[in-house]
Design an enzyme around this catalytic site. Structure first.
Site, PDB file in Angstrom:
ATOM      1  N   ALA A 113       3.587   6.493  -0.999  1.00 54.56           N
ATOM      2  CA  ALA A 113       2.975   7.556  -0.193  1.00 54.56           C
ATOM      3  C   ALA A 113       3.362   7.431   1.277  1.00 54.56           C
ATOM      4  O   ALA A 113       3.876   8.378   1.877  1.00 54.56           O
ATOM      5  CB  ALA A 113       1.459   7.522  -0.355  1.00 54.56           C
ATOM      6  N   VAL A 169      -2.547   2.892  -1.443  1.00 57.25           N
ATOM      7  CA  VAL A 169      -3.895   2.751  -1.990  1.00 57.25           C
ATOM      8  C   VAL A 169      -3.883   2.621  -3.523  1.00 57.25           C
ATOM      9  O   VAL A 169      -4.848   2.187  -4.125  1.00 57.25           O
ATOM     10  CB  VAL A 169      -4.773   3.928  -1.506  1.00 57.25           C
ATOM     11  CG1 VAL A 169      -4.438   5.204  -2.275  1.00 57.25           C
ATOM     12  CG2 VAL A 169      -6.237   3.619  -1.588  1.00 57.25           C
ATOM     13  N   GLU A 189      -2.544   0.641  -5.666  1.00 53.06           N
ATOM     14  CA  GLU A 189      -2.711  -0.661  -6.311  1.00 53.06           C
ATOM     15  C   GLU A 189      -3.959  -1.373  -5.810  1.00 53.06           C
ATOM     16  O   GLU A 189      -4.583  -2.146  -6.538  1.00 53.06           O
ATOM     17  CB  GLU A 189      -1.459  -1.512  -6.081  1.00 53.06           C
ATOM     18  CG  GLU A 189      -0.243  -0.863  -6.745  1.00 53.06           C
ATOM     19  CD  GLU A 189       1.023  -1.677  -6.674  1.00 53.06           C
ATOM     20  OE1 GLU A 189       1.148  -2.509  -5.752  1.00 53.06           O
ATOM     21  OE2 GLU A 189       1.895  -1.482  -7.529  1.00 53.06           O
TER      22      GLU A 189
END
Lengths: 218, 739
Positions: free
Chosen positions: B519, B697, B699
């Protein structure tokens, strides 16, 4: 597909053939030194047994000439190119292939296409299109009830048929009172949807999506 | 664009589109079954034949003969490629075992043949006619047996966690020996399978010496390079296309046999070939998360401050495989002057172990965060309080190096308050609800933020439509949507004026999807390309680019304004750039943090554990889309429930394979296992991470969940299980007497 000189077979012989091929598929191809060289299974060297099949898919009449070993799932994906129905495991363990058959949800990988002469199948493509979503599809989008999207068509088909099962008063494992009308509680929905695995783990959102549709229907 | 100083104010900060909880732009396609996955591309190549992969029936040894006569003669068969007619293919550096070729077998279900036929049914039936003779050799399949002699080996998961063979700070043994309160325990985690819903699948088509593969891959550039290496092709002759991926979790980071055998099958058949691994092949033919044996020692003063901490982990892998880096978070999570981490790697002949969602931290925290719970109890401290007491704002191994942003304490205190932690009975086994024993547990979550370069191309047309092209993938993470949000924000457009095209090796090389780096890095690459496009637009319009403002589809500078599309003209405008990072990651430790809270109920008679409530509080930089980010976290929490309570690839230690290699035997959570899940994102922007000020975010949401559940089971029952998964057989004979 090779042409067939066997226009139709009985349902019984088609099922027996499928059972044999499923059993063979689960064995590792190990030949022990002392084992006699196994004869090829009957028919494997020859042209496949085929059958003609007429069924209705998403309201459209379809006529297919199929190898009798073809599952309903592969008939949809490989022959009708309706690839919205997914193959996750091909033996009834994941639910990605769920379609609606004469109003009831089924795993299309566990049923042979030739068993469905005259039947009516609704797949995810038949529920709605990107520009005209079915209420359940729209609720999945709104509640982010999916991630990778691979189990999603199966979840949605299962959801739609599952709410009808509750309306029809069919009890589940968690229905406490078998004489009362089944309710669309979170517990009921979770129990009834547990045949559809979502490895991305969107369950909490899927529940919200189904609940919203159920409340709107109520 | 080089990113080497912390980001200042930039157009992303407007948060008109970025940061909004928008529905995914690919939602209508995915929910109607019209998003095309790898095996479904009837549209891309005519006359596709079907390939069926045969896996080895031994774990180690040689294939001595393959009789393919019957299969070759079977109806519909077009070609058969066997491992004996194929010289061993080059092993790409990211694979531990060769994917095909040669007589030698390194692991069970390693591919030994592909049968290509006119239909799926014919290929499958013919494959059963192949008779294989093997010379089986003994192998090493038992991690516990091999652990004692396993050498120290360092490793880097290439997914954000790495550690040297051994790392020491201060005098661990001395400080541990002198500590008044000590814990020395060993924990085990099992082998786990990614079990993504879409099996590995590829369609391969040759045009002369050019190969195109429609596949299911998290990392397009890795797959392209490794396929070229494996087949001995120049990389420019290989194209990979993977716009939709039915789950990966690390299992599709690397080139696998489906792509290789589709390519070889297509070459042999002289036409395009499609191959999907059957579900029973996935667990043993592809990669898995390796099992670990972890010893943790913690020494603390009576004040609860850690003075000595050691984390040692042993895992196994094939000869060229790497260790599971389970000690990594223990280098950074808690303070303490005297420290030791060590990793040992046993050579095993099981299938290849490799990255699975949060490699390193996921199993590492499953152990560490039980140890912290045990230590808190020894100290008579609340587990939340104990962790807060040992917070650090600097890298404990390099105190001159601060964390860029660390809100672990806030995650824990906010979570405790929200979850009603104060209502927890610290004495285990005391809370009953009818037949259920009820308990609460918590754990810290930790996962690093990785920076890796990422590029994109952006096109503007005369209608004012912006199209983004990058080889980034969306494996369910929401990449399509956050990339569209980024371009929309940068170009002053609503999101429906942006098109996003992903997953094609003809597009600029991105970060790809792995290590929760997708991301932040891929959107930063799109940001860089958009900065360039903004300059080109301003120049085309004769505006001063420094003054140009992009909003509502217009470009304004001073008293002049023009529609964005006007700058494109007939020919359109194209800009390409990427993000590259300087040394900020060296100067600052960049990590993400969470507090996980869980309530479980354990059946006092049967030992069945049910998760009742789950909460994650996450601090992970700017959240680019709170809706899809929340989904990433709840999905990870769900995977954490699996890891804690059910997931376990069972090793047949005689024959050397994972026995439960399908979705009936390898159990993952289903609807009935998962309660409502709550996620809170702390308000955070981290200008050190990228111009997006975001972090990963996907993992983080998994890291710590398993231990929070284990700790809740302990609080409910008083039974401390240190061997995952916590199945009822591990509780049954120790449950409290029924009242």
């Amino acid at each position: 597909m090779p042409a067939s000189d066997t226009p139709s077979v009985t349902r019984r012989s088609a099922m027996a053939g499928a059972a044999a091929s499923a059993a063979a598929a689960s064995l590792p191809p190990v030949a022990l030194a002392q084992a006699p060289s196994a004869a090829a299974p009957a028919g494997a060297l020859e042209a496949p047994v085929t059958a003609t099949l007429s069924l209705t898919v998403n309201g459209e009449a379809q006529s297919l000439e199929l190898d009798t070993r073809t599952t309903l799932l592969d008939a949809l994906r490989e022959h009708l190119h309706l690839t919205g129905t997914k193959k996750g495991c091909d033996h009834g363990q994941c639910g990605a292939c769920t379609v609606i058959l004469d109003g009831k949800r089924v795993y299309s990988c566990l049923t042979l296409a030739v068993m469905h002469e005259g039947d009516a199948v609704t797949t995810i493509e038949g529920l709605g299109r990107p520009d005209s979503l079915h209420p359940m599809q729209a609720a999945f989008v709104k509640h982010d009830g999916y991630q990778c999207g691979y189990c999603t068509p199966g979840q949605i088909c299962a959801s739609v048929a599952m709410l009808e099962e509750i309306k029809a008063g069919i009890p589940s494992h968690v229905t406490a009172d078998l004489t009362a009308a089944a309710q669309t509680t979170a517990e009921e929905i979770r129990e009834r949807m547990s045949g559809n695995i979502c490895r991305c783990g969107a369950y909490s959102n899927i529940l919200d999506a189904i609940t919203e549709v159920a409340e709107r229907q109520a | 664009m080089k990113f080497d100083t912390p980001a200042g104010a930039n157009p992303i900060d407007q948060l008109k589109v970025v940061g909004q909880p928008l529905d995914r732009i690919d939602g209508p396609l995915k929910t109607t079954g019209t998003a095309p996955y790898a095996y479904e591309r009837h549209d891309v190549a005519p006359n596709q034949a079907y390939g069926h992969v045969v896996g080895a029936g031994i774990a180690r040894g040689r294939v001595t003969a393959m009789d393919i006569a019957a299969a070759r003669a079977a109806a519909g068969v077009i070609a058969i490629v066997t491992t004996l007619d194929t010289p061993r293919l080059a092993k790409a550096k990211r694979n531990a075992a060769p994917l095909f070729g040669g007589a030698e077998i390194q692991h069970y279900h390693q591919a030994i043949a592909v049968v290509v036929a006119e239909s799926f049914e014919q290929a499958r039936a013919a494959a059963q006619l192949i008779r294989v003779s093997y010379a089986r050799e003994p192998g090493r399949f038992d991690l516990a047996a091999a652990a004692g002699s396993a050498p120290l080996v360092g490793g880097d998961s290439e997914e954000g966690s790495g550690a040297p063979p051994e790392d020491r700070r201060g005098d661990f043994e001395g400080a541990f020996g002198a500590a008044p309160v000590r814990l020395d325990q060993t924990y085990t985690t099992p082998d786990e399978s990614h079990a993504m819903m879409e099996p590995h699948a590829s369609i391969a088509a040759w045009e002369g010496d050019r190969l195109t593969v429609w596949t299911s891959s998290q990392m397009i550039a890795w797959g392209k390079a490794d396929l070229a290496t494996t087949l001995g092709l120049p990389p420019e002759k290989v194209r990979l296309v993977s716009p939709y991926i039915g789950g990966g979790f690390g299992g599709k980071l690397f080139l696998r046999a489906d792509a290789v055998l589709a390519a070889l099958g297509a070459r042999a058949a002289g036409r395009p070939v499609k191959v999907a691994l059957t579900r029973p092949l996935v667990a043993n033919n592809t990669t898995h998360r390796p099992a670990t044996i972890q010893r943790i020692r913690i020494g603390a003063g009576r004040d609860g401050r850690i003075t000595a901490i050691a984390h040692e982990s042993t895992s196994g892998n094939l000869k060229d495989g790497k260790p599971e880096t389970a000690v990594q978070q223990s280098k950074l999570l808690y303070a303490g002057a005297n420290r030791l981490t060590a990793m040992r790697l046993a050579e095993l002949d099981l299938p290849e172990g490799n990255a699975m969602r949060a490699p390193g931290e996921a199993p590492g925290l499953m152990a560490l965060e039980i140890a912290m719970d045990e230590m808190a109890e020894k100290l008579g401290l609340d587990p939340v309080r104990f962790r807060i007491l040992n917070d650090t704002q600097v890298d404990p191994e390099h105190p001159e190096r601060p964390f860029s942003h660390r809100q672990l304490v806030e995650c824990l205190s906010r979570g405790a308050e929200r979850f009603g932690w104060s209502g927890r009975n610290p004495k285990p086994g005391e809370r009953r609800d009818g037949r259920w024993l009820v308990g609460m547990g918590m754990a810290a979550g930790f996962r690093n933020n990785l920076l890796t370069k990422s590029a994109a191309r952006v096109r503007l047309d005369r209608e004012g439509i912006v199209t983004v092209e990058t080889d980034m993938t969306d494996i369910g993470t929401g990449s399509y949507t956050i990339i569209a949000q980024t371009a929309a924000e940068m170009m002053g457009l609503p999101i429906d004026k942006v098109r996003v095209r992903l997953g094609d090796s003809d597009f600029p090389v991105s970060a790809g999807s792995g290590g929760q780096w997708g991301a932040n890095n891929s959107t930063a690459g799109v940001y860089a390309a958009c900065v360039k496009l903004r300059e080109a637009v301003a120049q085309r319009l004769g505006f001063n680019s420094a003054d140009a403002a992009f909003a509502e589809g217009m470009v304004r500078a001073g008293n002049r304004s023009a529609p964005l599309g006007q700058a494109a003209g007939e020919a359109g405008l194209v800009a390409e750039d990427g993000i590259e990072y300087g040394d900020l990651a060296k100067r600052y430790q960049q990590s993400t943090f969470a507090g996980h809270f869980v309530e479980v109920a354990v059946d006092a008679a049967t030992g069945e554990t049910r998760v009742r409530r789950m909460l994650a509080v996450c601090a992970a930089g700017r959240i680019l889309n709170p809706k899809s980010a929340r989904s990433q976290v709840i999905g990870a929490m769900t995977m954490g429930v699996g890891a804690a309570l059910m997931e376990d690839l069972v090793v047949d230690k005689r024959l050397g394979f994972f026995v439960n290699h399908d979705l009936a035997g390898y159990e993952v959570p289903v609807h009935a296992d998962i309660p409502h899940q709550e996620v809170i994102f702390l308000d955070e922007v981290d200008p050190v991470s990228s111009p997006m000020k975001a972090k990963g975010v996907g993992e983080l949401g998994l890291c710590g969940v398993g231990a929070a559940i284990a700790n809740a089971v302990y609080n409910a029952t008083g039974i401390r299980v240190r061997d995952y998964p916590i199945t009822l057989d591990k509780l049954l004979d120790r449950l409290p007497e029924m009242a």
